[in-house]
Design an enzyme around this catalytic site. Structure first.
Site, PDB file in Angstrom:
ATOM      1  N   CYS A   2      34.650  76.534  71.323  1.00 46.72           N
ATOM      2  CA  CYS A   2      35.820  77.213  71.877  1.00 46.72           C
ATOM      3  C   CYS A   2      35.430  78.477  72.626  1.00 46.72           C
ATOM      4  O   CYS A   2      34.409  79.093  72.354  1.00 46.72           O
ATOM      5  CB  CYS A   2      36.760  77.610  70.750  1.00 46.72           C
ATOM      6  SG  CYS A   2      37.144  76.276  69.633  1.00 46.72           S
ATOM      7  N   ARG A  27      30.629  75.631  77.717  1.00 44.76           N
ATOM      8  CA  ARG A  27      30.425  75.608  76.270  1.00 44.76           C
ATOM      9  C   ARG A  27      30.911  74.298  75.652  1.00 44.76           C
ATOM     10  O   ARG A  27      30.592  74.012  74.501  1.00 44.76           O
ATOM     11  CB  ARG A  27      31.172  76.783  75.628  1.00 44.76           C
ATOM     12  CG  ARG A  27      30.631  78.135  76.039  1.00 44.76           C
ATOM     13  CD  ARG A  27      31.600  79.231  75.685  1.00 44.76           C
ATOM     14  NE  ARG A  27      31.719  79.405  74.266  1.00 44.76           N
ATOM     15  CZ  ARG A  27      31.172  80.387  73.564  1.00 44.76           C
ATOM     16  NH1 ARG A  27      30.449  81.290  74.178  1.00 44.76           N
ATOM     17  NH2 ARG A  27      31.353  80.491  72.277  1.00 44.76           N
ATOM     18  N   TRP A  77      37.694  73.387  71.371  1.00 46.67           N
ATOM     19  CA  TRP A  77      36.841  72.241  70.997  1.00 46.67           C
ATOM     20  C   TRP A  77      37.349  71.822  69.630  1.00 46.67           C
ATOM     21  O   TRP A  77      37.181  72.548  68.647  1.00 46.67           O
ATOM     22  CB  TRP A  77      35.396  72.709  70.953  1.00 46.67           C
ATOM     23  CG  TRP A  77      34.374  71.619  70.791  1.00 46.67           C
ATOM     24  CD1 TRP A  77      33.864  70.822  71.777  1.00 46.67           C
ATOM     25  CD2 TRP A  77      33.708  71.241  69.583  1.00 46.67           C
ATOM     26  NE1 TRP A  77      32.921  69.963  71.247  1.00 46.67           N
ATOM     27  CE2 TRP A  77      32.814  70.199  69.905  1.00 46.67           C
ATOM     28  CE3 TRP A  77      33.777  71.664  68.258  1.00 46.67           C
ATOM     29  CZ2 TRP A  77      32.005  69.590  68.970  1.00 46.67           C
ATOM     30  CZ3 TRP A  77      32.961  71.050  67.316  1.00 46.67           C
ATOM     31  CH2 TRP A  77      32.090  70.021  67.672  1.00 46.67           C
ATOM     32  N   ASN A 103      38.469  81.285  67.602  1.00 50.97           N
ATOM     33  CA  ASN A 103      37.224  80.514  67.514  1.00 50.97           C
ATOM     34  C   ASN A 103      36.766  80.561  66.065  1.00 50.97           C
ATOM     35  O   ASN A 103      36.823  81.630  65.444  1.00 50.97           O
ATOM     36  CB  ASN A 103      36.116  81.138  68.371  1.00 50.97           C
ATOM     37  CG  ASN A 103      36.347  80.936  69.850  1.00 50.97           C
ATOM     38  OD1 ASN A 103      37.327  80.325  70.242  1.00 50.97           O
ATOM     39  ND2 ASN A 103      35.448  81.463  70.655  1.00 50.97           N
ATOM     40  N   GLY A 104      36.274  79.445  65.542  1.00 42.77           N
ATOM     41  CA  GLY A 104      35.802  79.421  64.155  1.00 42.77           C
ATOM     42  C   GLY A 104      36.645  78.480  63.322  1.00 42.77           C
ATOM     43  O   GLY A 104      37.399  77.645  63.864  1.00 42.77           O
ATOM     44  N   GLU A 483      11.664  66.420  71.166  1.00 39.99           N
ATOM     45  CA  GLU A 483      12.475  67.099  72.174  1.00 39.99           C
ATOM     46  C   GLU A 483      12.753  66.176  73.368  1.00 39.99           C
ATOM     47  O   GLU A 483      13.868  66.134  73.882  1.00 39.99           O
ATOM     48  CB  GLU A 483      11.758  68.386  72.625  1.00 39.99           C
ATOM     49  CG  GLU A 483      12.454  69.173  73.727  1.00 39.99           C
ATOM     50  CD  GLU A 483      13.868  69.632  73.385  1.00 39.99           C
ATOM     51  OE1 GLU A 483      14.293  69.508  72.227  1.00 39.99           O
ATOM     52  OE2 GLU A 483      14.570  70.099  74.301  1.00 39.99           O
ATOM     53  N   LYS A 487      16.510  65.222  74.529  1.00 40.04           N
ATOM     54  CA  LYS A 487      16.970  65.517  75.887  1.00 40.04           C
ATOM     55  C   LYS A 487      17.575  64.266  76.513  1.00 40.04           C
ATOM     56  O   LYS A 487      18.641  64.300  77.095  1.00 40.04           O
ATOM     57  CB  LYS A 487      15.763  65.978  76.684  1.00 40.04           C
ATOM     58  CG  LYS A 487      15.781  67.134  77.573  1.00 40.04           C
ATOM     59  CD  LYS A 487      16.224  68.491  77.222  1.00 40.04           C
ATOM     60  CE  LYS A 487      17.184  68.703  76.123  1.00 40.04           C
ATOM     61  NZ  LYS A 487      17.133  69.945  75.439  1.00 40.04           N
ATOM     62  N   GLU A 490      20.933  62.992  74.576  1.00 42.75           N
ATOM     63  CA  GLU A 490      22.135  63.833  74.627  1.00 42.75           C
ATOM     64  C   GLU A 490      22.815  63.814  75.985  1.00 42.75           C
ATOM     65  O   GLU A 490      24.025  63.945  76.061  1.00 42.75           O
ATOM     66  CB  GLU A 490      21.856  65.267  74.160  1.00 42.75           C
ATOM     67  CG  GLU A 490      20.971  66.080  75.063  1.00 42.75           C
ATOM     68  CD  GLU A 490      20.712  67.490  74.522  1.00 42.75           C
ATOM     69  OE1 GLU A 490      21.539  68.017  73.769  1.00 42.75           O
ATOM     70  OE2 GLU A 490      19.669  68.064  74.882  1.00 42.75           O
ATOM     71  N   HIS A 506       4.970  51.276  59.725  1.00 40.40           N
ATOM     72  CA  HIS A 506       5.603  51.323  58.393  1.00 40.40           C
ATOM     73  C   HIS A 506       7.088  50.946  58.478  1.00 40.40           C
ATOM     74  O   HIS A 506       7.851  51.263  57.573  1.00 40.40           O
ATOM     75  CB  HIS A 506       5.407  52.710  57.781  1.00 40.40           C
ATOM     76  CG  HIS A 506       3.965  53.036  57.580  1.00 40.40           C
ATOM     77  ND1 HIS A 506       3.200  52.444  56.609  1.00 40.40           N
ATOM     78  CD2 HIS A 506       3.121  53.846  58.274  1.00 40.40           C
ATOM     79  CE1 HIS A 506       1.953  52.898  56.689  1.00 40.40           C
ATOM     80  NE2 HIS A 506       1.880  53.734  57.696  1.00 40.40           N
ATOM     81  N   LYS A 606      27.818  74.164  73.751  1.00 43.78           N
ATOM     82  CA  LYS A 606      26.620  74.963  74.016  1.00 43.78           C
ATOM     83  C   LYS A 606      26.215  75.781  72.800  1.00 43.78           C
ATOM     84  O   LYS A 606      25.055  75.863  72.464  1.00 43.78           O
ATOM     85  CB  LYS A 606      26.863  75.867  75.225  1.00 43.78           C
ATOM     86  CG  LYS A 606      25.667  76.711  75.630  1.00 43.78           C
ATOM     87  CD  LYS A 606      24.517  75.852  76.094  1.00 43.78           C
ATOM     88  CE  LYS A 606      23.271  76.628  76.451  1.00 43.78           C
ATOM     89  NZ  LYS A 606      22.086  75.756  76.522  1.00 43.78           N
TER      90      LYS A 606
END
Ligand code: F6R
Length: 611
Positions: A2, A27, A77, A103-104, A483, A487, A490, A506, A606
């Site tokens: 948010c 974000r 969000w 926000n939160g 990484e 990348k 996502e 394995h 973000k």
């Protein structure tokens, strides 16, 4: 996550709020809204819309429809309640006289809702935020700040709040606990924002709210209070980067711009810290006695920052001979970590606001550890709560998928490992000098990789329609694969996994079949032969292999792999930093060819300020 913007001044508020919100779009969000004072009717005008900010902006003709000089705006969000007009913020109290952006997460919202329902307060949304608006109204007896204070005593959780009351057209009340909120000081106007980019067009003078603080914004200025409602003085700091740094500047995507900015970001990060062949940290120090007595190092982070830690572990253990554990921010608190005053806890975070990482930091501090953070955003919560901070100076990173923050974090952590090894005497002088010099070569070598990006674009065109891709490597190459895989998945939504090559047999190797794409990483010289044998293994099961290796090993690799990407030869300490660039470009071009929303991938945000 948010975003919040608030403005009180002399200009029309809504266009300023909408423009500020547009700067927070990166974000990640699913709906947007604004509330302003309507001076004519003495009420609050609230407008909200599910979807892109543009939908709201079109409804309000860019804000021109709302004639008011104070208001708050929000991009949401969804956490509590699906994305919808009614669940968007601002949330208003039953009378419509209190509006809140938040926000939160309010952890005890269900209990508070039950209490308010029993008092006959009706609810219209499924959000936790509506509880805040209703509770403030419940306590309101003509003094907004007092009502907010009383409500806060009942609320548990994390919150940054912007609050308007129809009875107080000349003020906005702001509150912060465990969720970032910035104050902006303008000429005849004041701002709040969850991120400085939202207000940088209007003012460079900002103040960082501390946990538990409240602020009353007026046109004349801002007064802050602590949790006991005692006035506190807050010094403004001046932001020294330009708004252009947070704009696309002709590039199609922020992610591509940020990939291309990496050499420059690394120069900013490294050059002041290497002088006459010596590693120099002016911004922090750890005494020789502390280093000698240090019993272990924990690296704590989430996502890509965690992957930096995975590479860092190999470097730190090799160079310092101290045990290093890498922990996910979200797991650290629950693993009963062994931390005491001789434990160095390295916290890595681009945003400096990731809630899980912050919670881990606090736990490490409670146990007595010494907290050294590696952070990009100056003045962020993690930076402020650490004993010492190393800033990456990568500049604002807007694309959700991190690139330049990752490489600067990694370079800085690697430099720290070298510095510690030298102080501890566990690295030879010869290696120390050679490695220190290599750091200064890194930006130039990275420019070489970037200049050959057409080749990677071609490879992406060959492989972009795969459904499932495996990244394999050993040791440093395994950490790099984590990484590379993140990348890719996502931003392109291709299913992808990273495995330590030796683990394949394995279990995972049963997934390899005719045509499966395996990205094989073979940049670690000491394990090159092992990398080759794992490539042979997957090829024997029908895999197509796209390899990454150093220029010196190109020919050998090309004899076995189907296609090869290369990076220039450089000191081993820096190869993961260089090696990630082709993987970033590969992910970018694949996502581009699949028509994905590269800068704002679905479901992602973000800065992750919820648990
Ligand atoms: C992935 C990515 C995330 C972040 C993670 C931690 O591209 O950006 O995985 O690395 O959310 O964020 P920070 O570093 O801000 O704590």
């Amino acid at each position: 996550m948010c975003g919040i913007v608030g403005y009180i001044g002399k200009e029309q508020a809504a266009p300023i709020l909408l423009e500020g919100l547009s700067r927070l779009e990166y974000r990640g969000y699913d709906s947007a809204g604004v509330a302003v004072f309507d001076g004519m009717s003495g009420t609050l005008a609230v407008h909200k819309a599910k979807g892109r900010l543009q939908v709201l902006s079109d409804q309000l003709h860019g804000g021109a429809d709302l004639n008011s000089t104070a208001g708050v705006g929000h991009t949401r969000w969804a956490t509590h309640g699906a994305p919808s007009d009614v669940n968007s913020h601002p949330q208003v109290s039953r009378s419509g006289r209190i509006a809140v952006v938040h926000n939160g997460i309010i952890e005890n919202y269900a209990e508070l809702k039950t209490f308010l329902l029993a008092q006959g307060v009706p609810f219209t949304s499924e959000t936790d935020t509506e509880v805040v608006a209703q509770l403030i109204e419940y306590f309101y007896e003509g003094d907004l700040l007092a009502a907010v204070g009383r409500a806060l005593r009942r609320i548990q959780g994390a919150y940054a709040l912007g609050i308007l009351c129809a009875d107080c057209p000349d003020q906005i009340v702001a509150v912060r606990k465990d969720s970032p909120l910035i104050l902006g000081y303008g000429e005849g106007c004041s701002f709040i924002a969850s991120d400085v980019t939202a207000i940088l067009r209007h003012t460079r003078r900002v103040g960082y709210m501390e946990d538990g603080e409240l602020a009353v914004l007026t046109r004349e200025g801002i007064q802050c209070y602590d949790h006991l409602m005692q006035p506190v003085r807050k010094d403004a700091v001046t932001i020294d980067w330009e708004i252009d740094a947070a704009e696309k500047g002709g590039y199609e995507h922020f992610m591509f711009k940020e990939i291309m900015e990496q050499p420059e970001a690394l120069r900013r990060c490294l050059s002041p810290r290497i002088r006459q062949g010596e590693v120099v940290f002016e911004d922090f120090a750890l005494s020789e006695e502390y280093l000698a007595a240090m019993n272990r190092i924990y690296i704590v982070a989430c996502g890509s920052s965690y992957h930096v830690g995975m590479v860092g572990k190999y470097h730190l253990e090799r160079l310092t001979r101290k045990p290093v554990e890498v922990a996910l921010g979200s797991e650290f608190r629950y693993m009963d970590p062994i931390v005491d005053e001789h434990t160095l806890v390295i916290v890595i975070s681009q945003s400096g606001e990731t809630l899980d990482t912050m919670a881990a930091l606090r736990e490490a501090r409670r146990l007595g550890g010494h907290i050294l953070s590696i952070v990009n955003v100056v003045g962020s919560s993690i930076a402020r709560e650490s004993d010492q901070v190393l800033y990456t100076w990568a500049g604002p990173e807007i694309a959700v998928a991190t690139t330049k923050a990752y490489t600067t974090q990694l370079a800085l952590l690697s430099l720290l490992a070298l510095w510690m090894g030298n102080r501890l005497g566990t690295v030879s002088q010869e290696e120390y000098r050679r490695a220190a010099a290599a750091f200064l070569e890194l930006p130039g070598k990275m420019e070489e990789v970037l200049s050959r990006r057409d080749g990677i674009q071609y490879l992406a065109s060959q492989y972009f329609n795969h459904d499932s891709i495996f990244f394999i490597g050993r040791n440093l190459d395994y950490a790099l694969g984590l990484e590379g895989s993140l990348k890719l998945k996502e931003i392109s939504y291709i299913h992808s996994e990273a495995y330590a090559s030796g683990e394949l047999k394995h279990g995972t190797i049963s997934l390899i079949e005719e045509g499966t794409l395996v990205v094989a990483l073979g940049t670690y010289e000491a394990l090159f032969a092992k990398a080759m044998s794992n490539i042979v293994e997957v090829k024997a099961r029908g895999a197509s292999v796209l390899a990454l290796t150093t220029q010196g090993r190109r020919e050998e690799m090309a004899q076995t792999a189907d296609a090869v990407m290369t990076i220039p030869d450089l000191h081993q300490l820096l190869l993961p930093c260089l090696g990630v660039v082709p993987l970033q470009l590969f992910a970018y071009y694949v996502a581009l060819m699949r028509g994905c929303d590269i800068d704002k991938p679905r479901n992602l945000a973000k800065s992750v300020t919820v648990e």
